[in-house]
Motif scaffolding. Sequence first.
Motif, PDB file in Angstrom:
ATOM      1  N   SER A  39       0.897  -1.142  -0.056  1.00 16.08           N
ATOM      2  CA  SER A  39      -0.108   0.065   0.113  1.00 16.08           C
ATOM      3  C   SER A  39       0.792   1.288  -0.091  1.00 16.08           C
ATOM      4  O   SER A  39       2.151   1.292   0.631  1.00 16.08           O
ATOM      5  CB  SER A  39      -0.918   0.031   1.099  1.00 16.08           C
ATOM      6  OG  SER A  39      -1.701   1.302   1.338  1.00 16.08           O
ATOM      7  N   TYR A  40       0.333   2.305  -0.427  1.00 17.19           N
ATOM      8  CA  TYR A  40       1.160   3.487  -0.580  1.00 17.19           C
ATOM      9  C   TYR A  40       1.551   4.021   0.745  1.00 17.19           C
ATOM     10  O   TYR A  40       2.317   5.016   0.782  1.00 17.19           O
ATOM     11  CB  TYR A  40       0.376   4.557  -1.431  1.00 17.19           C
ATOM     12  CG  TYR A  40      -1.278   4.899  -0.785  1.00 17.19           C
ATOM     13  CD1 TYR A  40      -1.151   5.732   0.417  1.00 17.19           C
ATOM     14  CD2 TYR A  40      -1.973   4.444  -1.424  1.00 17.19           C
ATOM     15  CE1 TYR A  40      -2.626   6.010   0.817  1.00 17.19           C
ATOM     16  CE2 TYR A  40      -3.677   4.728  -1.196  1.00 17.19           C
ATOM     17  CZ  TYR A  40      -3.721   5.525   0.055  1.00 17.19           C
ATOM     18  OH  TYR A  40      -4.883   5.780   0.327  1.00 17.19           O
ATOM     19  N   LEU A  82      -1.604  12.609  -8.746  1.00 16.70           N
ATOM     20  CA  LEU A  82      -1.696  12.112 -10.000  1.00 16.70           C
ATOM     21  C   LEU A  82      -2.784  12.577 -10.943  1.00 16.70           C
ATOM     22  O   LEU A  82      -3.703  12.959 -10.210  1.00 16.70           O
ATOM     23  CB  LEU A  82      -1.835  10.620 -10.071  1.00 16.70           C
ATOM     24  CG  LEU A  82      -0.623   9.689  -9.437  1.00 16.70           C
ATOM     25  CD1 LEU A  82      -1.082   8.264  -9.411  1.00 16.70           C
ATOM     26  CD2 LEU A  82       0.873   9.836 -10.266  1.00 16.70           C
ATOM     27  N   ASP A  92      -7.397   7.999  -0.077  1.00 18.16           N
ATOM     28  CA  ASP A  92      -7.050   8.410  -1.570  1.00 18.16           C
ATOM     29  C   ASP A  92      -7.232   7.539  -2.518  1.00 18.16           C
ATOM     30  O   ASP A  92      -7.799   7.585  -3.753  1.00 18.16           O
ATOM     31  CB  ASP A  92      -5.564   8.934  -1.523  1.00 18.16           C
ATOM     32  CG  ASP A  92      -5.378  10.048  -0.944  1.00 18.16           C
ATOM     33  OD1 ASP A  92      -6.281  10.960  -0.494  1.00 18.16           O
ATOM     34  OD2 ASP A  92      -3.995  10.697  -0.653  1.00 18.16           O
ATOM     35  N   GLN A  93      -7.122   6.311  -2.269  1.00 18.59           N
ATOM     36  CA  GLN A  93      -7.339   5.264  -3.173  1.00 18.59           C
ATOM     37  C   GLN A  93      -8.779   5.088  -3.453  1.00 18.59           C
ATOM     38  O   GLN A  93      -9.136   4.926  -4.670  1.00 18.59           O
ATOM     39  CB  GLN A  93      -6.966   3.758  -2.256  1.00 18.59           C
ATOM     40  CG  GLN A  93      -7.184   2.485  -3.356  1.00 18.59           C
ATOM     41  CD  GLN A  93      -6.575   1.357  -2.430  1.00 18.59           C
ATOM     42  OE1 GLN A  93      -6.260   1.194  -1.370  1.00 18.59           O
ATOM     43  NE2 GLN A  93      -6.511   0.109  -3.271  1.00 18.59           N
ATOM     44  N   GLU A 142     -12.015   8.326 -11.222  1.00 11.30           N
ATOM     45  CA  GLU A 142     -12.142   7.881 -12.460  1.00 11.30           C
ATOM     46  C   GLU A 142     -13.295   7.103 -13.090  1.00 11.30           C
ATOM     47  O   GLU A 142     -13.552   7.290 -14.325  1.00 11.30           O
ATOM     48  CB  GLU A 142     -11.082   6.367 -12.361  1.00 11.30           C
ATOM     49  CG  GLU A 142      -9.667   6.747 -12.232  1.00 11.30           C
ATOM     50  CD  GLU A 142      -9.053   7.584 -13.457  1.00 11.30           C
ATOM     51  OE1 GLU A 142      -9.291   7.248 -14.745  1.00 11.30           O
ATOM     52  OE2 GLU A 142      -8.583   8.663 -13.231  1.00 11.30           O
ATOM     53  N   PHE A 154      -9.589   8.131  -5.729  1.00  7.47           N
ATOM     54  CA  PHE A 154      -8.988   8.126  -6.825  1.00  7.47           C
ATOM     55  C   PHE A 154      -9.859   7.121  -7.862  1.00  7.47           C
ATOM     56  O   PHE A 154     -10.044   7.530  -9.047  1.00  7.47           O
ATOM     57  CB  PHE A 154      -7.448   7.514  -6.864  1.00  7.47           C
ATOM     58  CG  PHE A 154      -6.736   7.392  -8.201  1.00  7.47           C
ATOM     59  CD1 PHE A 154      -6.151   8.475  -8.942  1.00  7.47           C
ATOM     60  CD2 PHE A 154      -6.567   6.380  -8.878  1.00  7.47           C
ATOM     61  CE1 PHE A 154      -5.436   8.502  -9.999  1.00  7.47           C
ATOM     62  CE2 PHE A 154      -6.201   6.336 -10.205  1.00  7.47           C
ATOM     63  CZ  PHE A 154      -5.406   7.386 -10.438  1.00  7.47           C
ATOM     64  N   SER A 155     -10.212   6.036  -7.324  1.00  7.34           N
ATOM     65  CA  SER A 155     -11.117   5.206  -8.219  1.00  7.34           C
ATOM     66  C   SER A 155     -12.701   5.922  -8.501  1.00  7.34           C
ATOM     67  O   SER A 155     -12.926   5.783  -9.572  1.00  7.34           O
ATOM     68  CB  SER A 155     -11.461   3.791  -7.326  1.00  7.34           C
ATOM     69  OG  SER A 155     -10.282   3.195  -6.862  1.00  7.34           O
ATOM     70  N   SER A 194      -1.499  10.968  -0.335  1.00  6.96           N
ATOM     71  CA  SER A 194      -0.483  10.072  -1.052  1.00  6.96           C
ATOM     72  C   SER A 194      -0.189  10.735  -2.373  1.00  6.96           C
ATOM     73  O   SER A 194      -0.604  11.510  -2.944  1.00  6.96           O
ATOM     74  CB  SER A 194      -1.010   8.584  -1.046  1.00  6.96           C
ATOM     75  OG  SER A 194      -2.136   8.655  -1.814  1.00  6.96           O
ATOM     76  N   ASP A 195       0.737   9.965  -2.869  1.00  5.66           N
ATOM     77  CA  ASP A 195       1.145  10.046  -4.412  1.00  5.66           C
ATOM     78  C   ASP A 195      -0.132  10.127  -5.223  1.00  5.66           C
ATOM     79  O   ASP A 195      -0.047  10.839  -6.314  1.00  5.66           O
ATOM     80  CB  ASP A 195       2.103   9.052  -5.137  1.00  5.66           C
ATOM     81  CG  ASP A 195       3.513   9.191  -4.282  1.00  5.66           C
ATOM     82  OD1 ASP A 195       3.825  10.370  -3.743  1.00  5.66           O
ATOM     83  OD2 ASP A 195       4.193   8.410  -4.238  1.00  5.66           O
ATOM     84  N   LEU A 196      -1.221   9.453  -4.925  1.00  2.07           N
ATOM     85  CA  LEU A 196      -2.447   9.243  -5.662  1.00  2.07           C
ATOM     86  C   LEU A 196      -2.974  10.492  -5.752  1.00  2.07           C
ATOM     87  O   LEU A 196      -3.713  10.866  -6.964  1.00  2.07           O
ATOM     88  CB  LEU A 196      -3.252   8.273  -5.047  1.00  2.07           C
ATOM     89  CG  LEU A 196      -3.244   6.579  -5.202  1.00  2.07           C
ATOM     90  CD1 LEU A 196      -3.976   5.802  -4.589  1.00  2.07           C
ATOM     91  CD2 LEU A 196      -3.048   6.395  -6.775  1.00  2.07           C
TER      92      LEU A 196
END
Length: 385
Positions: free
Chosen positions: A112-113, A327, A293-294, A301, A297-298, A322-324
Amino acid sequence: MFAGQTRKGTKRHETEGAITLNAEPKYVKVVEWINQQIGKKRFAPGDKIPSENELSGQFQLSRQTIRHAISILEEEGILTRLRGSGTYVSDNCFTNLEKRTRIAVVTTYVDSYIFPKTIQGIEQILSENGYTMELSFTNNMVEREKEILGDILEKDDIAGMIVEPTKSGLPNPNEDLYLSFLDRKIPIIFMNSFYPNLEIPHVSMNDKSAAQKAVETLIHAGHQRIAAILKMDDGQGHRRYSGYMSAMKKAGLPTRDENVIWIDTEDVLHPELYCDKLLRRLEGCSAVFCYNDQVAFSLIELLRKKGILIPEQMSVVSVDDSDLAKLGDIKLASIPHPLEKLGAKAALNLLQMMRDSKFNGTFEFEEEVILRESVAYCQTDQDNI
């Protein structure tokens, strides 16, 4: 074998002519009771325990059975019997812990991130203080957690543990294993979350406060009908729900059950499984607070595939930064996870607990929202999906 470990063996116990197999020997409950009192610090090293007569009366057992239990604890170095004085908790019954240099670290995931940096923070502090790290991963599965804890107990070679709880939002069937560590006076500190039924310190974010700040960011931007996507099988999800509700109530905004979407670990890994339900539950909302964030992010999208504009038609705020979050062409507003700082703090507090059994290792980080373009100002709540 440490006093309090299960003693295996088949015994025959006769009651009114019947024979029961596998009955626990009577002395075992005395051994376990004394060990529990030591683990709970009701009996400290050097303390005198109740006399054989007192224990005999307390447990309604013969003095011979009591004497047998005490002899076992003597052999294991837990108790010391002084002729003419009594029986005492040995001053050095747990000194072997001081000679150990291994710390068990148990987390849910490795890829995980969040976790690589958190583990890095733990490892740096432990190595600076002469300890090595034994790392295990549960994949957020209670059966895997049970296997790992059982293996660590059997090896009996660690000085302490740092654990990220598994599915901490649900009743945990492995609490007895954690109590076994405490009975052995092995310090434990939880990170990221905790089991509310266990009196074990934790180092984490202040999840309620984080969620409240995130939702208040949306409210200050003019949003009134705000949804939430939360994880039901982790304790963080429940505390973030509390923060979401607090922010809405403080602002005098109504909350609707249909706009609160509860997901679990499998849903996070496979968002396509709940996308239709998600779209239905977001109807009428102009903004959404996401568990992390995961999830955010989903969601972004998914919404963009459906032609829903971010942030014009749906503002999104999340947790972890996080990095997500950085992005893509739409950067995500998010509350930072402490990452290395959290891991380092968990390790430092565990080491302090190992030096001072009375030290309270609980610490919660307070973080602020990093505002980015996923949140738009909303003059009215009319233009939504």
